[in-house]
Design a protein around this motif. Structure first.
Motif, mmCIF file in Angstrom:
data_model
loop_
_atom_site.group_PDB
_atom_site.id
_atom_site.type_symbol
_atom_site.label_atom_id
_atom_site.label_comp_id
_atom_site.label_asym_id
_atom_site.label_seq_id
_atom_site.Cartn_x
_atom_site.Cartn_y
_atom_site.Cartn_z
ATOM 1 N N TRP A 46 14.031 -6.120 -3.831
ATOM 2 C CA TRP A 46 13.311 -4.924 -4.280
ATOM 3 C C TRP A 46 12.706 -5.276 -5.638
ATOM 4 C CZ3 TRP A 46 10.904 -0.844 -2.786
ATOM 5 C CH2 TRP A 46 10.598 0.178 -3.692
ATOM 6 N N GLY A 66 12.835 -2.092 1.555
ATOM 7 C CA GLY A 66 11.913 -0.966 1.471
ATOM 8 C C GLY A 66 10.955 -1.042 2.638
ATOM 9 N N ILE A 277 17.165 3.114 0.893
ATOM 10 C CA ILE A 277 17.843 2.212 1.832
ATOM 11 C C ILE A 277 19.143 1.770 1.178
ATOM 12 C CG2 ILE A 277 17.713 -0.071 2.925
ATOM 13 C CD1 ILE A 277 14.671 0.355 3.053
HETATM 14 C C1 GLV Z 1 10.889 2.925 -0.781
HETATM 15 O O1 GLV Z 1 10.205 3.292 -1.661
HETATM 16 C C2 GLV Z 1 10.458 2.159 0.356
HETATM 17 O O2 GLV Z 1 9.353 1.592 0.333
HETATM 18 O O3 GLV Z 1 11.251 2.083 1.321
#
Ligand code: GLV
Ligand code: NAP
Length: 309
Positions: A46, A66, A277
């Motif tokens: 992330w 994400g 998530i």
């Molecule tokens: C959260 O922002 C995602 O892209 O899952």
């Protein structure tokens, strides 16, 4: 064979332990402590820092923690040609469905007005239009947008959606591309943004778009902060063109303490929590996707980089 995991904040070790139990054939390490760089074959990330992924010379795939991959593509030194796998799944969709319905209903049932009246000890009854007379517009009809559109239609709202290509969704009026944009906006009393962030959608929520909505429309942005031109939104809120906004995502996160959205009376701020998530639910999807990828099987979450989302 190892993989590295990068998450922000205190959840790193939780992620590492879960991924280690789900993928015991790998040595799962944290981004901050990757071990020998040439042993790293997969990166589960992330918001990787610019230039961070190129340090692994034998990377076979990058996994986005994400649904969006803009946070990976933002790296100007991203190693080209390495496949990117995004993360989807029923948990992500259910969480976003809850968020969108909660905030559409909040505007539809005038909750901000009732909260204000309560704070003044004022009894202010009023007749609400039925959901069938409330027009909701969803920008983006992918996994999340299509599901939210279907659910809102099931509740009884008059729902339309807008996407790049033509779509058919039962109970939802659909519009596509430039040709359908103005007609879609003209009927959207509550507009929900669930677009991916690409060069085509960056800054799409601007003064020109707000002017095409019915006067007093509401905005719910649960996609990316960079979809919004903040100054244009503040001006539209001040003029009454936009009556209220729910914002989950921002140009800078965490939202700086002096950002005007924090204290704007017509804005509800949530801290990028619409659909998170976590390693328990998302970890399973990530492990399953990696196994399919390694086995050479079809991976529906493999990103088509020519589309950019
Ligand atoms: C959260 O922002 C995602 O892209 O899952
Ligand atoms: P997705 O499945 O890729 O769907 C994207 C949708 O947007 C598709 O319908 C696509 O059209 C449409 N689209 C893309 N570019 C467009 C353009 N230029 N004009 C019109 N429509 C366009 O994405 P998703 O899984 O639903 O997720 C959407 C976004 O939500 C993510 O990218 C992420 O930024 C955001 N998100 C936020 C959170 C949060 O917690 N706030 C959580 C998860 C995701 P086609 O159908 O024609 O391809």
């Amino acid at each position: 064979m190892s993989l590295v995991i990068r998450v922000l904040g205190a959840r790193s070790e939780w992620w590492r332990e879960h991924m280690q139990s789900l993928l015991p054939e790998f040595e799962c390490r944290l981004w901050e402590d990757p071990g020998p760089l040439e042993a790293v074959e997969y990166a589960i990330v992330w918001r990787p820092p610019a230039g961070g992924l190129k340090q692994f010379p034998n990377l076979k795939a990058i996994v986005s923690i994400g649904a969006g991959i803009d946070h990976i593509l933002a790296d100007p030194e991203l190693p080209r040609g390495v496949p990117i796998i995004r993360t989807t799944g029923s948990d992500l969709t259910e969480r976003m469905r809850e968020y969108v319905c909660l905030h559409v209903l909040r505007f539809h049932r005038r909750l901000p007005e009732h909260e204000e009246a309560q704070s003044l000890h004022e009894w202010r009854p009023g007749i609400n239009p039925p959901a069938s007379e409330r027009k909701v517009g969803i920008m983006g009809l992918g996994n999340l947008g299509a599901d939210a559109a279907r659910t809102l239609a099931m509740i009884g709202f008059d729902v339309a959606g807008w996407s790049r290509g033509e779509k058919t969704i039962e109970g939802v009026a659909t519009y596509a591309g430039e040709a359908g944009f103005d007609a879609f906006l003209a009927r959207s009393e509550i507009l929900v943004c669930l677009l991916p962030l690409t060069e085509a959608t960056r800054g799409i929520l601007d003064a020109a778009l707000f002017a095409k909505l019915p006067k007093g429309a509401f905005l719910i942005n649960c996609a990316r902060g960079q979809h919004v031109v903040d100054a244009d939104l503040l001006a539209a809120l001040d003029s009454g063109q936009i009556a209220g906004a729910t914002l989950d995502v921002f140009h800078q996160e965490p939202l700086p303490a002096d950002n005007p959205f924090w204290s704007h009376p017509k804005v509800l701020v949530t801290p990028h929590v619409a659909s998170l998530i976590d390693p328990v639910t998302g970890g399973k999807m990530i492990a399953a996707n990696l196994r399919r990828f390694i086995a050479g099987q079809d991976v529906p979450d493999l990103v088509d980089l020519s589309k950019g989302y």
